[in-house]
Design an enzyme around this catalytic site. Sequence first.
Site, short mmCIF file in Angstrom:
data_model
loop_
_atom_site.label_atom_id
_atom_site.label_comp_id
_atom_site.label_asym_id
_atom_site.label_seq_id
_atom_site.Cartn_x
_atom_site.Cartn_y
_atom_site.Cartn_z
N HIS A 28 93.90 -15.06 -150.80
CA HIS A 28 93.58 -16.46 -151.10
C HIS A 28 92.43 -17.00 -150.27
CE1 HIS A 28 97.59 -16.15 -153.10
NE2 HIS A 28 96.89 -16.75 -154.03
N SER B 184 97.05 -8.51 -146.51
CA SER B 184 96.19 -9.13 -147.51
C SER B 184 95.50 -10.37 -146.95
CB SER B 184 97.04 -9.58 -148.70
OG SER B 184 97.91 -10.62 -148.29
N HIS B 185 94.33 -10.68 -147.46
CA HIS B 185 93.71 -11.97 -147.22
C HIS B 185 93.10 -12.45 -148.52
CE1 HIS B 185 92.47 -14.34 -143.42
NE2 HIS B 185 93.75 -14.33 -143.58
N ASN C 223 103.08 -5.60 -146.17
CA ASN C 223 102.77 -7.00 -146.31
C ASN C 223 102.93 -7.35 -147.79
OD1 ASN C 223 99.88 -8.83 -146.84
ND2 ASN C 223 101.39 -9.56 -145.37
N ARG D 73 94.34 -7.41 -134.71
CA ARG D 73 95.20 -7.96 -133.65
C ARG D 73 96.62 -7.41 -133.75
NH1 ARG D 73 92.15 -12.32 -134.82
NH2 ARG D 73 93.68 -13.41 -136.11
N ASP D 74 97.09 -7.21 -134.98
CA ASP D 74 98.43 -6.63 -135.13
C ASP D 74 98.50 -5.27 -134.45
OD1 ASP D 74 99.95 -8.51 -136.47
OD2 ASP D 74 99.21 -7.93 -138.44
N SER E 229 93.69 -21.21 -136.19
CA SER E 229 92.46 -20.75 -135.55
C SER E 229 92.63 -19.28 -135.18
CB SER E 229 92.18 -21.55 -134.28
OG SER E 229 91.79 -22.86 -134.62
N HIS F 212 104.86 -16.40 -147.45
CA HIS F 212 104.01 -15.53 -146.66
C HIS F 212 104.70 -15.09 -145.37
CE1 HIS F 212 100.06 -13.95 -145.57
NE2 HIS F 212 100.31 -14.38 -144.34
#
Lengths: 233, 736, 83, 83
Positions: free
Chosen positions: B91, B88-89, B529, B110-111, B307, B43
């Site tokens: 998983h 991607s998110h 990504n 945030r990126d 977090s 990742h």
Amino acid sequence: MRFGIVVFPGSNCDADCYHVIDQVLGQPVEYIWHQEKSVRGFDALIIPGGFSYGDYLRTGAIARFSPVMQEVIEFAHRGGLVIGICNGFQILLEAGLLPGAMLRNDSLQFRCGPVNLRVKTRDSAFTRCFEPDEVITLPIAHGEGNYYCDDETLKELIEFDQIALTYCDERGEETPLSNPNGSTANIAGILNRGRNVLGMMPHPERMAEKLLGGEDGLRVFASMLRCFEEGCS
Amino acid sequence: MNAGKPWQEMGLTDDEYRQIVEIMGREPNRVELGMFAVMWSEHCGYKSSRPLLKYFPTSGPRVLQGPGENAGIVDIGDGQALVFKIESHNHPSAIEPYQGAATGVGGIVRDIFTMGARPIALLNSLRFGPLDDDWNRYLFSKVVAGIGDYGNCLGIPTVAGEVYFHPSYKDNPLVNAMCVGLVATDEIARAVAGEVGRPLLLVGARTGRDGIHGATFASEELSAESETRRPAVQVGDPFMEKLLLEACLELIKEDLAAGMQDLGAAGLTSSVAESASRGGRGAVIDVLKVPRREAGMTPYEVMLSESQERMLVVPREGAVKRIQEIFEKWGLEAAVIGHITDDGILRVMEGEEIAGEVPVKALTDLCPVYHRESSQPDYIAEKKNFDLSSIAEAGDYNRILRELLGIHSLSSKEWVYRQYDYQVQTNTVLVPGDADAAVLRIKGTTKGVAVTVDCNSRYCYLDPYQGGMMAVCEAARNLACTGARPLAVTNCLNFGNPEKPGVYWQMEQAIKGMAEAARVLNTPIVSGNVSLYNETRGGEAVLPTPVVGMVGLLPDVTRRVDMALKNEGDVLILLGENRDGIGGSEYLALVHGVEAGTLPEIDPAQESRLIELLLTLAERGKLKSCHDISEGGLAFCLAESCITGGIGAVVDITGLRGRLDGLLFGEGPSRAVASVSRSDVDTVLEMAEKGQVPAVVIGRVEGKRLRLVYGGRTLIDQDVNELSAIWRGAITWAMS
Amino acid sequence: MFLGKVYVTLKKSVLDPQGDTVRKSLHTLGYTQVTDVRIGKYIEVGLDSPTPEDARRELDEMCARLLANPVIEEYRLEIVKDE
Amino acid sequence: MFLGKVYVTLKKSVLDPQGDTVRKSLHTLGYTQVTDVRIGKYIEVGLDSPTPEDARRELDEMCARLLANPVIEEYRLEIVKDE
Ligand SMILES: Nc1ncnc2c1ncn2[C@@H]1O[C@H](COP(=O)(O)OP(=O)(O)O)[C@@H](O)[C@H]1O
Ligand SMILES: [Mg+2]
């Protein structure tokens, strides 16, 4: 006419309202940070939409304790014009400037999209640029716009002509199907007894330019301006 | 389990461990090993994909920032630029769909603001298993709610996206989120470390145990086991993010930060290492100074926590006080957790004790790269050789069109986007459902920006090279249909396990195809990504899904074009070369239950000519509507334009060659249907000829029915309201 | 140290769309014995008050002011000792 | 007829942004004795089950399947007789 837009942590329609007042309506406008202890010098206040304090606990519940809200309440009691839009409406309810409370949409989902609205009264600072019972289109965008009040309150709202806007179909009928959130009596916006405070769930600032699909919303602000120029209270 | 080999549990191979020992000159301790494990995960380290990503064209006259920063940047004139990226998110969303999707949005936002840009739009690309299954419906509804709630709360409109359903995504949904931001070119913030001795400020949420090893987790196949050893799920706090966003943009406006880095995957480890490595510096941090949410956290946990809603800031000289003031105004805590050093070492302290010491470059630059074995999987030839002529052509075309309109992958996505605030910020000129792409105005200018995400994964499965080209071409075409010039690409490569040669081959081919199309279309790939190890429980890879996100520019936003038919008597023109293209089509899958066939040839040069033509036509105000032909073919395209316009059409396709089902439902690329006013027909045809784009008049806007005729025979004759009910109701119905 | 537990429920007269939806979906899952579902909030508040009586009085005030909305909600509270 | 009471709380390690925000605002209102706020759900379920044991077992199953999300939440339940 000087407009003030109250900004809470989490407000997110503040800049949209600013744009409309400044660029479209062409009136002086300023932001008022929630920590301010005075609203002197303003002719009207806008409590904009968004998610003040993340809408945590209950929408509007935390914002209403901001220092500026005490000033807003006094401003309203002196007869100043206050409009609360979406989260602004929720804050005005929590602050007790308007009766009732907001529940989650009956669909339990956030709802965004255009709705038809019936202008139930022209007798207010916010609706005088509309025809009586005119059907207009404005967008909504909320998860908790299911207005609730008890029967007693509803009776009074009707008796004192405080219902400003209702959800309706294209012909102006207030049908269950045209109610996007389960609101009592299809209520989309209400006035206080003094008619100088309006809370509404739809977003007039999002329909204030032809490029964005219409100008029905601009007429809400134009009404306020006319009221001011004609010297209403 | 592997008591003697703790690195294996952290996802490192024996060989990687040996390299680490070599770099360190000793055995790493647990904290150090953990930091390597996350930074060297697929990742974060791109160890399988890096050799392939080099195929992408990444530069161009408008590119201000290509891959390598938090997001890519393209110039749009007037001292303004667009900053954008997709991520991607997958998983996390498979485990906890609501929070997984929500935190995915948080991360990509945030990126964007880390670079000094104000986020102006969100998009998302979603894949689930079919909706006849309870679990898939659960995942779908929670993912959509998570995306919506997070973006809505932030006040960033979610303006476009795509949703597909296919059995291959059953255990492993894909959740890709894209964000676009607007920045003044002289306010672009890049991550630079700042000088030696500068403090490191950690701002935002307190650090808890959530998501420890999330990065390695995202680099594994999902299994029953991973569900039990999964990290504590991250919970998003969009309110905190909103405060961070506003505060950070204020810092940048006042030029108070020398560097800013969001904490994403691999948490503090990654953000500190990256901040330090850019300047070739080192850093020392004290984990005891990190504000915590939970008592008793170890240095290991603090360094690896994922977090959310945290940001690392390196202040400019003397700016700390002003920075603290701004954060205080927004009710945020900012803690000094360490400072920049000159020795190239990332030193983790716990008070006076050294908890770990690692060369920064070893974490960021020395991650091994794998040239994995690649070979064409067997199914490819078999599927390609499928004999399309064995398919019976005759059919009840009315019924087929109605059924296609009801397929969840093709039907209206209103059920989705009505849960997204797509109008906040009052810039959305074309909202979801209006057109092939969303269009936003830029206040204070005449300009408009168009955005879209696209990927036909069935195409990518049957022929990843063609499919990759197609994804780029379709995205560009979608922008051009609204009148926007395609500028640049971001992408999210969602594939299975790259250690399997067939999967690696799919990825390699898709990347080459995307690269080729991007080169021809002059749309460099500026960010992206990679998400690998997307597989079902049974070890089947998801369909290869290289999602393409693209941004485009309209010089005059009042010239934007939507897809709704407008006025009776307007003339319908088919632009682009007609080809039957049944191979890999929805029609084939629906009616004949086959996902196979040779794909229709795609030629990016031809696509480019179509795009140029569409742009000229739009600029001259000749298009009353325009809609590209994609899934469902010409008939489906016409139906959608009728439905959104609330008006009918009479279409005669007698002049077109090919089998009838192909003409109606084939998905040959590089085509669009435009409606123009009668008086403009000749001009439009002339311009098409000049632009070397085939163009034929196929019908006119009329009545309340959609009628398609061939050689005097009526193939389709349907009431538009009925078609509308099917198309609009399909997902809502499935979800209730 | 005390732990205050607050139970906030919608007044009986107020429709609970969330509860209704949950009831329906429980029925769909086969739990037809479910007659009614009401969904409220359960709030735990850590209190550093001198006595349980203080804790109760203070928490009651917080409920009345912020934690519950008397137009639609009722609340009930408990104080327990917390170590 | 039984009344099931379900208390759904976030697991201890899970961030509770809502609780944090409420704690801060209670502090602003002057309730500095508040050390911590966690917000969960309180669900009342009317159950037409033959025995309290049945009611408990069934409700427990409903919690595990629907009412609580085991990934981030814990629950606790009580059964009382309802008239
Ligand atoms: N996940 C989503 N989020 C927001 N909008 C969406 C989503 N999925 C689809 N849409 C919107 O619905 C419309 C139709 O989507 P789609 O059928 O994928 O279009 P196309 O085939 O032209 O790419 C577009 O406006 C698209 O942006
Ligand atoms: Mg399209």
